[in-house]
Design a protein around this motif. Structure first.
Motif, mmCIF file in Angstrom:
data_model
loop_
_atom_site.group_PDB
_atom_site.id
_atom_site.type_symbol
_atom_site.label_atom_id
_atom_site.label_comp_id
_atom_site.label_asym_id
_atom_site.label_seq_id
_atom_site.Cartn_x
_atom_site.Cartn_y
_atom_site.Cartn_z
ATOM 1 N N ILE A 65 -6.873 -49.701 26.442
ATOM 2 C CA ILE A 65 -7.911 -50.710 25.642
ATOM 3 C C ILE A 65 -8.813 -51.614 26.840
ATOM 4 O O ILE A 65 -9.951 -51.762 26.805
ATOM 5 C CB ILE A 65 -7.285 -51.622 24.811
ATOM 6 C CG1 ILE A 65 -6.764 -50.706 23.505
ATOM 7 C CG2 ILE A 65 -8.373 -52.522 24.054
ATOM 8 C CD1 ILE A 65 -5.973 -51.511 22.483
ATOM 9 N N ASP A 66 -7.757 -52.133 27.584
ATOM 10 C CA ASP A 66 -8.592 -52.804 28.698
ATOM 11 C C ASP A 66 -8.758 -51.883 30.123
ATOM 12 O O ASP A 66 -7.687 -51.638 30.321
ATOM 13 C CB ASP A 66 -7.803 -54.285 29.022
ATOM 14 C CG ASP A 66 -7.651 -55.001 27.829
ATOM 15 O OD1 ASP A 66 -8.690 -55.253 27.081
ATOM 16 O OD2 ASP A 66 -6.399 -55.334 27.634
ATOM 17 N N TRP A 67 -9.660 -51.930 30.757
ATOM 18 C CA TRP A 67 -10.127 -50.950 31.598
ATOM 19 C C TRP A 67 -10.586 -51.692 32.908
ATOM 20 O O TRP A 67 -11.550 -52.528 32.760
ATOM 21 C CB TRP A 67 -11.102 -49.908 31.451
ATOM 22 C CG TRP A 67 -10.460 -48.897 30.275
ATOM 23 C CD1 TRP A 67 -10.347 -48.924 28.965
ATOM 24 C CD2 TRP A 67 -9.574 -47.804 30.777
ATOM 25 N NE1 TRP A 67 -9.543 -47.949 28.465
ATOM 26 C CE2 TRP A 67 -9.196 -47.240 29.304
ATOM 27 C CE3 TRP A 67 -9.271 -47.080 31.708
ATOM 28 C CZ2 TRP A 67 -8.324 -46.119 29.221
ATOM 29 C CZ3 TRP A 67 -8.355 -46.025 31.659
ATOM 30 C CH2 TRP A 67 -8.003 -45.502 30.518
ATOM 31 N N LYS A 68 -10.003 -51.399 34.145
ATOM 32 C CA LYS A 68 -10.457 -52.105 35.507
ATOM 33 C C LYS A 68 -11.050 -50.990 36.318
ATOM 34 O O LYS A 68 -10.598 -49.902 36.263
ATOM 35 C CB LYS A 68 -9.379 -52.689 36.066
ATOM 36 C CG LYS A 68 -8.652 -53.967 35.268
ATOM 37 C CD LYS A 68 -7.519 -54.391 36.150
ATOM 38 C CE LYS A 68 -6.834 -55.561 35.351
ATOM 39 N NZ LYS A 68 -5.597 -56.093 36.017
ATOM 40 N N GLU A 69 -12.233 -51.574 36.957
ATOM 41 C CA GLU A 69 -12.873 -50.543 37.786
ATOM 42 C C GLU A 69 -12.292 -50.350 39.104
ATOM 43 O O GLU A 69 -11.773 -51.469 39.861
ATOM 44 C CB GLU A 69 -14.378 -50.988 38.063
ATOM 45 C CG GLU A 69 -15.186 -50.918 36.719
ATOM 46 C CD GLU A 69 -16.740 -51.315 36.978
ATOM 47 O OE1 GLU A 69 -17.119 -51.163 38.102
ATOM 48 O OE2 GLU A 69 -17.343 -51.669 36.088
ATOM 49 N N LEU A 124 -11.400 -45.630 36.528
ATOM 50 C CA LEU A 124 -10.877 -46.844 35.964
ATOM 51 C C LEU A 124 -9.673 -46.844 35.615
ATOM 52 O O LEU A 124 -8.866 -45.579 35.522
ATOM 53 C CB LEU A 124 -11.478 -46.705 34.322
ATOM 54 C CG LEU A 124 -13.140 -46.720 34.324
ATOM 55 C CD1 LEU A 124 -13.600 -46.726 32.737
ATOM 56 C CD2 LEU A 124 -13.809 -48.113 35.066
ATOM 57 N N THR A 125 -8.876 -47.907 35.385
ATOM 58 C CA THR A 125 -7.396 -47.947 35.316
ATOM 59 C C THR A 125 -7.058 -48.711 34.110
ATOM 60 O O THR A 125 -7.723 -49.810 33.812
ATOM 61 C CB THR A 125 -6.424 -48.314 36.354
ATOM 62 O OG1 THR A 125 -6.980 -49.614 36.948
ATOM 63 C CG2 THR A 125 -6.562 -47.397 37.555
ATOM 64 N N SER A 126 -6.011 -48.405 33.357
ATOM 65 C CA SER A 126 -5.702 -49.390 32.182
ATOM 66 C C SER A 126 -3.972 -49.085 32.029
ATOM 67 O O SER A 126 -3.478 -48.018 32.282
ATOM 68 C CB SER A 126 -6.430 -48.896 30.859
ATOM 69 O OG SER A 126 -5.771 -49.450 29.951
ATOM 70 N N THR A 127 -3.471 -50.145 31.195
ATOM 71 C CA THR A 127 -1.946 -49.862 30.892
ATOM 72 C C THR A 127 -2.097 -49.902 29.652
ATOM 73 O O THR A 127 -0.720 -49.647 29.117
ATOM 74 C CB THR A 127 -1.116 -50.999 31.542
ATOM 75 O OG1 THR A 127 -1.739 -52.070 31.146
ATOM 76 C CG2 THR A 127 -1.104 -51.224 33.093
ATOM 77 N N ASN A 128 -2.857 -50.005 28.905
ATOM 78 C CA ASN A 128 -2.760 -49.940 27.324
ATOM 79 C C ASN A 128 -4.133 -48.959 26.531
ATOM 80 O O ASN A 128 -4.232 -49.267 25.577
ATOM 81 C CB ASN A 128 -2.960 -51.523 26.780
ATOM 82 C CG ASN A 128 -4.256 -52.304 27.167
ATOM 83 O OD1 ASN A 128 -5.167 -51.520 27.587
ATOM 84 N ND2 ASN A 128 -4.247 -53.437 27.267
#
Length: 347
Positions: free
Chosen positions: A74-78, A68-72
């Motif tokens: 809180i919001d995560w992308k697969e 998963l990736t996120s910049t904050n």
């Protein structure tokens, strides 16, 4: 043209400031509601990369370890899976992935083994990209005592540029009041794929709260039974000149599972101040079960330490990814959680 430069700088500053202001800081756990056990998090160039255990299952792309990736935070992308399974045996379990970056290469440390004999080793894979795909280097990490159960590797870079490797292994003796079970050891890395072979004990179970299972049958020990205690999942943070080795203890499927720590003046110890209960993070009856196996990272603005951990869903069918701020108090580090209502990281 030169007279326009200040205007351009102001516009760019406004864009960056607006983008940062648009980033959410409030969250409610879980921040990722699918299965994401043992989240190992790497921050690289402003992006957080979280790697999760997949056991004997595969991601849709055929790889293991959910990314998963996120910049904050809180919001995560697969992002799919991190690693093509290096072993054909479909009974193999793949646990506890954790990534590190050194000199242009990303290293993924992970545990692999089988549940029938509880024999696990730690292997290393490499990639030119933080999200992978990673390629196994074909050699298991070796340690001085040749431990048959060798899991939860955690690489740590000290201020002087030397890498160290914390991991969990089994102990059978009860010398000095220690309990039989899994504890944590540290060794120096000669390079990112070789240990010095000088393991030093960091922490072993000593208190009742770390009981994994009473009268546990150990197949690799000829079926002998032990009141087995577990301390696992090391994560090290240097804070105010001291080294804190955080760990998870007890049975991961029970309300007793949680996070504690030991502290030392140097990275190899001696470590002390073990808790008689999980002081940093622990379950809440009827609300949160089994919080732990965490990472600790800073918020994007660098102001707050955050624990990224897993906890069971209400039906205990999956371990979801959660986050909560970590506060350094005069009594030691404490997690503001496990939270179940909205939390603002900006506070």
């Amino acid at each position: 043209m030169p007279q326009r430069l200040p205007v351009l700088v102001c516009l760019l500053s406004l864009v960056v400031t607006t983008a940062m202001a648009d980033e959410p800081t409030s969250f409610t756990n879980p921040v990722y509601s699918e299965n994401m056990p043992d989240p190992g998090v790497l921050l690289h160039e402003g992006t957080y990369y979280a790697f999760g255990t997949t056991g004997d299952e595969r991601m849709p792309d055929g790889r293991i370890f959910r990314v998963l990736t996120s910049t904050n935070l809180i919001d995560w992308k697969e992002q799919g899976g991190a690693l093509a399974p290096p072993i054909a045996d479909t009974k193999k379990q793949y646990w506890a992935p954790e990534a590190a970056y050194d000199n242009g290469t990303f290293y993924l440390y992970y545990s692999v083994g089988t549940l029938d004999d509880l024999r696990f080793e730690i292997r290393v894979a490499t990639s030119e990209s933080p999200a992978g795909p990673y390629r196994d280097n074909g050699v298991a990490l070796k340690e001085g005592a040749n431990a048959p159960f060798f899991i939860d590797g955690h690489p740590f870079l000290d201020d002087d540029g030397q890498w160290y490797f914390f991991y969990a292994k089994d102990f059978l003796d009860t010398d000095g009041g220690a309990r039989a079970g899994t504890g944590i050891v540290v060794d120096r890395l000669l390079d990112m794929t070789r240990l010095a072979g000088e393991p030093k004990t960091v922490v072993r179970p000593r208190y009742d709260w770390t009981l994994f299972e009473a009268d546990r049958v150990m197949p690799m020990l000829g079926g002998k039974k032990f009141d087995w205690h577990t301390i696992e999942a090391p994560w090290v943070v240097e804070h105010d000149g001291k080294y804190y080795c955080f760990y998870s203890g007890s049975n991961f499927g029970t309300i007793n599972y949680g996070v504690d720590y030991v502290v030392a003046d140097s990275v190899t110890g001696d470590y002390h101040d073990q808790g008689q209960y999980a002081r940093v993070l622990r379950g809440v009856p009827n609300l949160v079960r089994g919080p732990g196996h965490h990472s600790i990272v800073r918020t994007p603005d660098g102001s707050t330490d955050v624990a990224v951990y897993h906890a069971w869903d209400a039906k205990m069918t999956r371990r979801e990814m959660c986050i909560d701020p970590l506060v350094w108090t005069r009594f030691g580090p404490r997690c503001v959680g496990p939270s179940v209502s909205p939390v603002d990281l900006a506070r």
